[in-house]
Design a protein around this motif. Sequence first.
Motif, PDB file in Angstrom:
ATOM      1  N   ALA A 143       0.842  -1.200   0.000  1.00  0.00           N
ATOM      2  CA  ALA A 143       0.000   0.000   0.000  1.00  0.00           C
ATOM      3  C   ALA A 143       0.876   1.249   0.000  1.00  0.00           C
ATOM      4  O   ALA A 143       2.047   1.165   0.381  1.00  0.00           O
ATOM      5  CB  ALA A 143      -0.907  -0.016   1.220  1.00  0.00           C
ATOM      6  N   PRO A 144       0.387   2.427  -0.406  1.00  0.00           N
ATOM      7  CA  PRO A 144      -0.991   2.645  -0.852  1.00  0.00           C
ATOM      8  C   PRO A 144      -1.164   2.292  -2.326  1.00  0.00           C
ATOM      9  O   PRO A 144      -0.207   2.332  -3.102  1.00  0.00           O
ATOM     10  CB  PRO A 144      -1.193   4.136  -0.630  1.00  0.00           C
ATOM     11  CG  PRO A 144       0.160   4.734  -0.849  1.00  0.00           C
ATOM     12  CD  PRO A 144       1.145   3.702  -0.346  1.00  0.00           C
ATOM     13  N   PHE A 145      -2.409   1.966  -2.684  1.00  0.00           N
ATOM     14  CA  PHE A 145      -2.747   1.671  -4.079  1.00  0.00           C
ATOM     15  C   PHE A 145      -3.350   2.911  -4.730  1.00  0.00           C
ATOM     16  O   PHE A 145      -4.000   3.710  -4.066  1.00  0.00           O
ATOM     17  CB  PHE A 145      -3.751   0.517  -4.130  1.00  0.00           C
ATOM     18  CG  PHE A 145      -3.135  -0.792  -3.710  1.00  0.00           C
ATOM     19  CD1 PHE A 145      -2.619  -1.667  -4.652  1.00  0.00           C
ATOM     20  CD2 PHE A 145      -3.057  -1.143  -2.369  1.00  0.00           C
ATOM     21  CE1 PHE A 145      -2.029  -2.876  -4.263  1.00  0.00           C
ATOM     22  CE2 PHE A 145      -2.469  -2.344  -1.970  1.00  0.00           C
ATOM     23  CZ  PHE A 145      -1.956  -3.212  -2.926  1.00  0.00           C
ATOM     24  N   ASP A 146      -3.121   3.036  -6.047  1.00  0.00           N
ATOM     25  CA  ASP A 146      -3.706   4.166  -6.785  1.00  0.00           C
ATOM     26  C   ASP A 146      -5.134   3.851  -7.187  1.00  0.00           C
ATOM     27  O   ASP A 146      -5.968   4.743  -7.310  1.00  0.00           O
ATOM     28  CB  ASP A 146      -2.899   4.435  -8.071  1.00  0.00           C
ATOM     29  CG  ASP A 146      -1.451   4.727  -7.754  1.00  0.00           C
ATOM     30  OD1 ASP A 146      -1.200   5.785  -7.151  1.00  0.00           O
ATOM     31  OD2 ASP A 146      -0.574   3.880  -8.070  1.00  0.00           O
ATOM     32  N   ILE A 147      -5.381   2.573  -7.439  1.00  0.00           N
ATOM     33  CA  ILE A 147      -6.706   2.198  -7.929  1.00  0.00           C
ATOM     34  C   ILE A 147      -7.068   0.822  -7.380  1.00  0.00           C
ATOM     35  O   ILE A 147      -6.228  -0.072  -7.304  1.00  0.00           O
ATOM     36  CB  ILE A 147      -6.754   2.248  -9.487  1.00  0.00           C
ATOM     37  CG1 ILE A 147      -8.162   1.972 -10.000  1.00  0.00           C
ATOM     38  CG2 ILE A 147      -5.749   1.339 -10.150  1.00  0.00           C
ATOM     39  CD1 ILE A 147      -8.386   2.434 -11.459  1.00  0.00           C
ATOM     40  N   CYS A 148      -8.345   0.711  -6.983  1.00  0.00           N
ATOM     41  CA  CYS A 148      -8.851  -0.586  -6.508  1.00  0.00           C
ATOM     42  C   CYS A 148     -10.046  -0.943  -7.388  1.00  0.00           C
ATOM     43  O   CYS A 148     -10.830  -0.069  -7.775  1.00  0.00           O
ATOM     44  CB  CYS A 148      -9.270  -0.437  -5.048  1.00  0.00           C
ATOM     45  SG  CYS A 148     -10.119  -1.889  -4.415  1.00  0.00           S
ATOM     46  N   SER A 149     -10.152  -2.229  -7.719  1.00  0.00           N
ATOM     47  CA  SER A 149     -11.241  -2.674  -8.588  1.00  0.00           C
ATOM     48  C   SER A 149     -11.932  -3.848  -7.913  1.00  0.00           C
ATOM     49  O   SER A 149     -11.272  -4.700  -7.307  1.00  0.00           O
ATOM     50  CB  SER A 149     -10.615  -3.119  -9.920  1.00  0.00           C
ATOM     51  OG  SER A 149     -11.548  -3.785 -10.723  1.00  0.00           O
ATOM     52  N   CYS A 150     -13.252  -3.867  -7.968  1.00  0.00           N
ATOM     53  CA  CYS A 150     -13.977  -5.036  -7.441  1.00  0.00           C
ATOM     54  C   CYS A 150     -15.103  -5.324  -8.432  1.00  0.00           C
ATOM     55  O   CYS A 150     -16.124  -4.633  -8.442  1.00  0.00           O
ATOM     56  CB  CYS A 150     -14.510  -4.741  -6.045  1.00  0.00           C
ATOM     57  SG  CYS A 150     -15.284  -6.194  -5.301  1.00  0.00           S
ATOM     58  N   GLN A 151     -14.871  -6.303  -9.306  1.00  0.00           N
ATOM     59  CA  GLN A 151     -15.788  -6.525 -10.429  1.00  0.00           C
ATOM     60  C   GLN A 151     -16.707  -7.710 -10.167  1.00  0.00           C
ATOM     61  O   GLN A 151     -16.253  -8.827  -9.936  1.00  0.00           O
ATOM     62  CB  GLN A 151     -14.984  -6.752 -11.724  1.00  0.00           C
ATOM     63  CG  GLN A 151     -14.035  -5.614 -12.062  1.00  0.00           C
ATOM     64  CD  GLN A 151     -14.755  -4.288 -12.319  1.00  0.00           C
ATOM     65  OE1 GLN A 151     -15.962  -4.250 -12.623  1.00  0.00           O
ATOM     66  NE2 GLN A 151     -14.028  -3.174 -12.207  1.00  0.00           N
ATOM     67  N   PHE A 152     -17.999  -7.437 -10.233  1.00  0.00           N
ATOM     68  CA  PHE A 152     -19.043  -8.468 -10.087  1.00  0.00           C
ATOM     69  C   PHE A 152     -18.898  -9.229  -8.766  1.00  0.00           C
ATOM     70  O   PHE A 152     -19.105 -10.432  -8.739  1.00  0.00           O
ATOM     71  CB  PHE A 152     -19.013  -9.445 -11.286  1.00  0.00           C
ATOM     72  CG  PHE A 152     -19.279  -8.768 -12.598  1.00  0.00           C
ATOM     73  CD1 PHE A 152     -20.574  -8.388 -12.933  1.00  0.00           C
ATOM     74  CD2 PHE A 152     -18.251  -8.489 -13.486  1.00  0.00           C
ATOM     75  CE1 PHE A 152     -20.835  -7.741 -14.135  1.00  0.00           C
ATOM     76  CE2 PHE A 152     -18.504  -7.833 -14.686  1.00  0.00           C
ATOM     77  CZ  PHE A 152     -19.802  -7.460 -15.018  1.00  0.00           C
ATOM     78  N   ALA A 153     -18.550  -8.551  -7.704  1.00  0.00           N
ATOM     79  CA  ALA A 153     -18.296  -9.284  -6.460  1.00  0.00           C
ATOM     80  C   ALA A 153     -18.614  -8.525  -5.175  1.00  0.00           C
ATOM     81  O   ALA A 153     -18.698  -9.154  -4.120  1.00  0.00           O
ATOM     82  CB  ALA A 153     -16.825  -9.717  -6.426  1.00  0.00           C
ATOM     83  N   LEU A 154     -18.811  -7.215  -5.228  1.00  0.00           N
ATOM     84  CA  LEU A 154     -18.970  -6.492  -3.958  1.00  0.00           C
ATOM     85  C   LEU A 154     -20.260  -6.895  -3.229  1.00  0.00           C
ATOM     86  O   LEU A 154     -20.340  -6.830  -2.002  1.00  0.00           O
ATOM     87  CB  LEU A 154     -18.959  -4.973  -4.215  1.00  0.00           C
ATOM     88  CG  LEU A 154     -18.667  -4.136  -2.986  1.00  0.00           C
ATOM     89  CD1 LEU A 154     -17.328  -4.486  -2.367  1.00  0.00           C
ATOM     90  CD2 LEU A 154     -18.708  -2.651  -3.304  1.00  0.00           C
ATOM     91  N   HIS A 155     -21.248  -7.354  -3.986  1.00  0.00           N
ATOM     92  CA  HIS A 155     -22.527  -7.742  -3.363  1.00  0.00           C
ATOM     93  C   HIS A 155     -22.366  -8.944  -2.425  1.00  0.00           C
ATOM     94  O   HIS A 155     -23.196  -9.163  -1.567  1.00  0.00           O
ATOM     95  CB  HIS A 155     -23.583  -8.032  -4.426  1.00  0.00           C
ATOM     96  CG  HIS A 155     -23.142  -8.958  -5.509  1.00  0.00           C
ATOM     97  ND1 HIS A 155     -22.089  -8.673  -6.358  1.00  0.00           N
ATOM     98  CD2 HIS A 155     -23.579 -10.178  -5.877  1.00  0.00           C
ATOM     99  CE1 HIS A 155     -21.927  -9.666  -7.199  1.00  0.00           C
ATOM    100  NE2 HIS A 155     -22.819 -10.600  -6.935  1.00  0.00           N
ATOM    101  N   TYR A 156     -21.259  -9.712  -2.588  1.00  0.00           N
ATOM    102  CA  TYR A 156     -21.052 -10.833  -1.673  1.00  0.00           C
ATOM    103  C   TYR A 156     -20.677 -10.338  -0.277  1.00  0.00           C
ATOM    104  O   TYR A 156     -20.604 -11.110   0.659  1.00  0.00           O
ATOM    105  CB  TYR A 156     -19.972 -11.789  -2.216  1.00  0.00           C
ATOM    106  CG  TYR A 156     -20.399 -12.459  -3.505  1.00  0.00           C
ATOM    107  CD1 TYR A 156     -21.526 -13.264  -3.530  1.00  0.00           C
ATOM    108  CD2 TYR A 156     -19.698 -12.275  -4.691  1.00  0.00           C
ATOM    109  CE1 TYR A 156     -21.943 -13.870  -4.712  1.00  0.00           C
ATOM    110  CE2 TYR A 156     -20.099 -12.878  -5.870  1.00  0.00           C
ATOM    111  CZ  TYR A 156     -21.228 -13.669  -5.875  1.00  0.00           C
ATOM    112  OH  TYR A 156     -21.642 -14.261  -7.036  1.00  0.00           O
ATOM    113  N   SER A 157     -20.400  -9.038  -0.153  1.00  0.00           N
ATOM    114  CA  SER A 157     -20.063  -8.503   1.171  1.00  0.00           C
ATOM    115  C   SER A 157     -21.304  -8.058   1.945  1.00  0.00           C
ATOM    116  O   SER A 157     -21.216  -7.788   3.135  1.00  0.00           O
ATOM    117  CB  SER A 157     -19.103  -7.316   1.039  1.00  0.00           C
ATOM    118  OG  SER A 157     -19.791  -6.172   0.568  1.00  0.00           O
TER     119      SER A 157
END
Length: 326
Positions: A143-157
Motif C-alpha cells: 500500500a498505498p494503491f492508486d486504484i482498486c477494482s472489485c468486479q461483479f463481487a462487492l454484493h457478496y459482502s
Amino acid sequence: YGAGGGYGAQQGYSEERSSARRVADHYSARSNQTLEERENSPIIHLKKLNNWIKSVLIQLYARPGDCVLDLACGKGGDLIKWDKAKVGYYVGVDIAQGSIKDCMTRYNGDTDQQRRKKFSFPARLICTDCYEARLDEYLYEDAPFDICSCQFALHYSWSTEARARQALANVSALLRPGGIFIGTMPDANVIIKRLRESEGLEFGNSVYWISFGEEYAEKKFPASRPFGINYKFHLEDAVDCPEWVVPFHLFKLLAEEYDLELVLMKNFHEFVHEYLQKPEFTELMRRLGALGDGRQDQSTLSQDEWEVSYLYLAFVLRKRGQPPTQ
Ligand code: SAM
C-alpha cells in the motif's frame, strides 16, 4: 499465494461464513473453459459486453504505472486489461483457491506461446476473504494503491453489516488520498422492481433466474434492515450461488463513512448508451464483438442477454483527500 485465511473446512462456522464458503466453493469448482467452450456459451455476447464495460472503466481511470488492487480478482480475467493500461504493479485477492490458482497460471502463461509474452508488471496473489480479513495487515508493504477494482463481487459482502463495512474499510485503508475505486455489481433497484412485477418470488428468462425465499413473500424491504437480503442467482454457464441485495443509496452513505465519495453510478444500459458514443470505445466494442458490427453474418447479444445486463450497474468512488504531489 495463500497468505493464510484460506477457506478450509472448519467446525462451528457461523451462517455468514458458511454462505461465504458456498460462494467460494462455487467459484473454485468452475474450471477454465477452452476457447471453443467459451465461444459456444449461451451468454458469450454478455461475457464480451461485461469485458467491454470493465475495459472502459479501466481505460477511463487507470494511469500508466498505477499500483492496482483487484478485490475478488477471480481467474485473472482482467490481467490483460490492466496490462493494456500499462499499470506498474498488481495485487489480486480472491476467496476461491481454484480461481487464485488459475489466475497464477494465467499470469505465468500456461502455454509456450503465452510464456514468451509475459505481463509487464509484477504481481502478487492472495487467497483470503476480502470481506472478513483486514487486508491492510497483509498488504502494508504494497500500500498505498492508486486504484482498486472489485468486479461483479462487492454484493457478496452485503450478507452482514460487519462484512459490508470490512469491505469498505479495506478499500479505504489501502487507497491513497485521491485514489479511485471502480466496480460492477447487481443493481438492487432493478432486481426489486422485477421481483415486485413478477407474480411469485421468482423471475428470469432463458439464461438466468433469480429466486427469493418465502421470508420475502410481502416483497417489503425495510430500510432499517438493509443487510442480509438474500436471493439465489442462476446465470447459465456462469453463476449459481447465493447473492445479497445492495441498496445503492445506502452503499453510497456507508462508503462516505469510509471517506469514499461517489463519482459515478450507472446502470449497464445507460453505461453502454453513453460510452458507446465515444469512438475509442466503439472500436473496442467492435473488436470484442459483443454487439456484432451490423453485418448479417455477425451474431450479437440476444434480447435475454441484454435483459441480464440491465440487472447490473457500474460505480466509481474516490478516496477523499489530495493526491501526494510528485
Ligand atoms: N472479478 C472477477 C471478474 O470480473 O472476472 C471475478 C468475478 S466472479 C463473478 C466473483 C468473484 O468473487 C469470484 O472469483 C469469487 O471467488 C469472488 N468472491 C466472492 N466472495 C468473496 C470474498 N468474500 N472474498 C474474496 N473474493 C470473493
